[in-house]
Design an enzyme around this catalytic site. Structure first.
Site, short mmCIF file in Angstrom:
data_model
loop_
_atom_site.label_atom_id
_atom_site.label_comp_id
_atom_site.label_asym_id
_atom_site.label_seq_id
_atom_site.Cartn_x
_atom_site.Cartn_y
_atom_site.Cartn_z
N LYS A 100 0.79 -1.19 0.11
CA LYS A 100 0.05 -0.06 -0.04
C LYS A 100 0.99 1.16 -0.09
CE LYS A 100 -3.20 2.72 2.80
NZ LYS A 100 -4.02 2.83 3.89
N GLY A 161 -8.59 9.23 8.78
CA GLY A 161 -8.89 9.55 10.02
C GLY A 161 -9.86 10.68 10.23
N ALA A 188 -9.63 5.37 3.02
CA ALA A 188 -9.60 6.56 3.98
C ALA A 188 -10.94 7.41 3.98
CB ALA A 188 -8.40 7.64 3.75
#
Lengths: 265, 71
Positions: A100, A161, A188
């Site tokens: 990733k 986040g 994300a």
């Protein structure tokens, strides 16, 4: 629900959910949550290790017990050079050519650096890696990554986040329509199960999330909710939604309507 | 003749070692066991198969990393 098997990076998986291993309240909750999510792929990272510090090996043992495909990341890298070295170290430690690819360009929103990202992707693909690039939802950047040889793209829903969900569904949809044969994963920004449903309904092949489960009040229960959400979203996409209309259309048959509607005709 | 000492940076800390010391020798001295970690010197990956032949130089920056939680 019977799910159609999914082929990604040379592997066949049943789940289209990819889950992270960070931020859980405890290693046990991490393990239980990942199991409850039904995910077939788990993301991991690399950090400095002092001699005799067994923390990394204990964590790795817990992950190995899950028996899932491992997707190491290059989190924390700010240049192509750093990301390439990290990927090479990850390949040796985790015994996988999957990576990733994260190359951060800004500390405020952890937005990828598009220039370094493409440079790193090119080099890693040449070196035999299967690159899962964490990218923005920019269509031209997506094109550059495809030209570099990427067969998988992971555009963000919103910053890492943040839990803001899909900030720009139009851009995500454009990437899906422009690249119908690529494996596309929203990575994300996912905060709620409904965000995952939305990503899957757009025709995305998978969803990668971490904080949404790890920081939930009940991570194991939330993991299970995301499992259902990804399955429901995918099934909804495969089933094909009805066309949207700007006017009402009665769902109850009008044939044989008794007297109370006759007067309106 | 006493071997010359050099200074390297190991995971962010300056440490002293012998000039010409191999990477495998240093890792062994520091207590790293076989497997479970990977290394880079001066931001370039060093495969495990090269540990014996890699001689440390004055000022080398060595990183040793292991699995950790990630998203």
């Amino acid at each position: 629900m019977e799910m159609t098997p999914w082929h990604i990076g040379g592997k066949t998986l049943n789940s289209r959910l990819l889950i992270g291993s960070a931020l859980y309240p405890s290693p046990q909750v991490m393990q239980e949550s990942i199991r409850a999510s039904g995910a077939g792929i788990v993301t991991v990272s690399l950090r400095r290790q002092a001699a005799g510090d067994a923390a990394g090996q204990t964590f790795w043992q817990l992950i190995r017990e899950l028996d899932l495909a491992i997707l190491p990341n290059t989190a924390g890298c700010h240049s192509a050079k750093e990301a390439i070295t990290t990927a090479q170290m990850a390949r040796e430690v985790f015994q996988t050519n999957w990576i990733k690819l994260e190359v951060i360009g800004d500390e405020y929103n952890l937005q990828p650096d598009p220039f370094e990202l493409v440079k790193a992707a090119e080099a890693l693909i040449q070196d035999g890696f299967e690159v899962f690039p964490y990218t923005t939802d920019d269509l031209v950047l997506a094109k550059r990554l495809v030209e570099a040889g990427c067969r998988i793209l992971m555009p963000w829903g919103s910053p890492i986040g943040s839990g803001k969900g899909l900030m720009n569904p139009y851009n995500l949809k454009a990437i899906r329509e422009r690249f119908p044969d690529l494996q596309l994963i929203v990575d994300a920004g996912i905060g709620k199960p409904s965000d995952a449903v939305q990503a899957m309904e757009l025709g995305y092949d998978g969803v990668l999330l971490n904080s949404a489960v790890a920081l939930a009040q009940q991570p194991v229960k939330m993991a299970s909710a995301f499992r259902s959400a990804v399955e429901a979203g995918r099934a909804g996409y495969e089933a094909g939604a009805m066309p949207e209309r700007d006017f009402a259309s009665p769902s109850t048959p009008v044939l044989g309507t008794p007297f109370w509607h006759q007067a309106e005709k | 003749m006493e071997k010359q000492r050099i200074e390297v940076v190991f995971n962010g800390d300056a440490i002293a070692c012998t000039n010409g010391e191999s990477l495998s020798g240093l890792l062994q001295q520091l207590g790293y066991q076989q497997g479970g970690f990977a290394t880079a010197i001066n931001s370039t990956f060093v495969p495990r198969s090269d540990y014996d032949n890699t001689q440390l130089q004055q000022g080398d920056t060595i990183e040793v990393v292991a699995p950790m939680q990630g998203g």
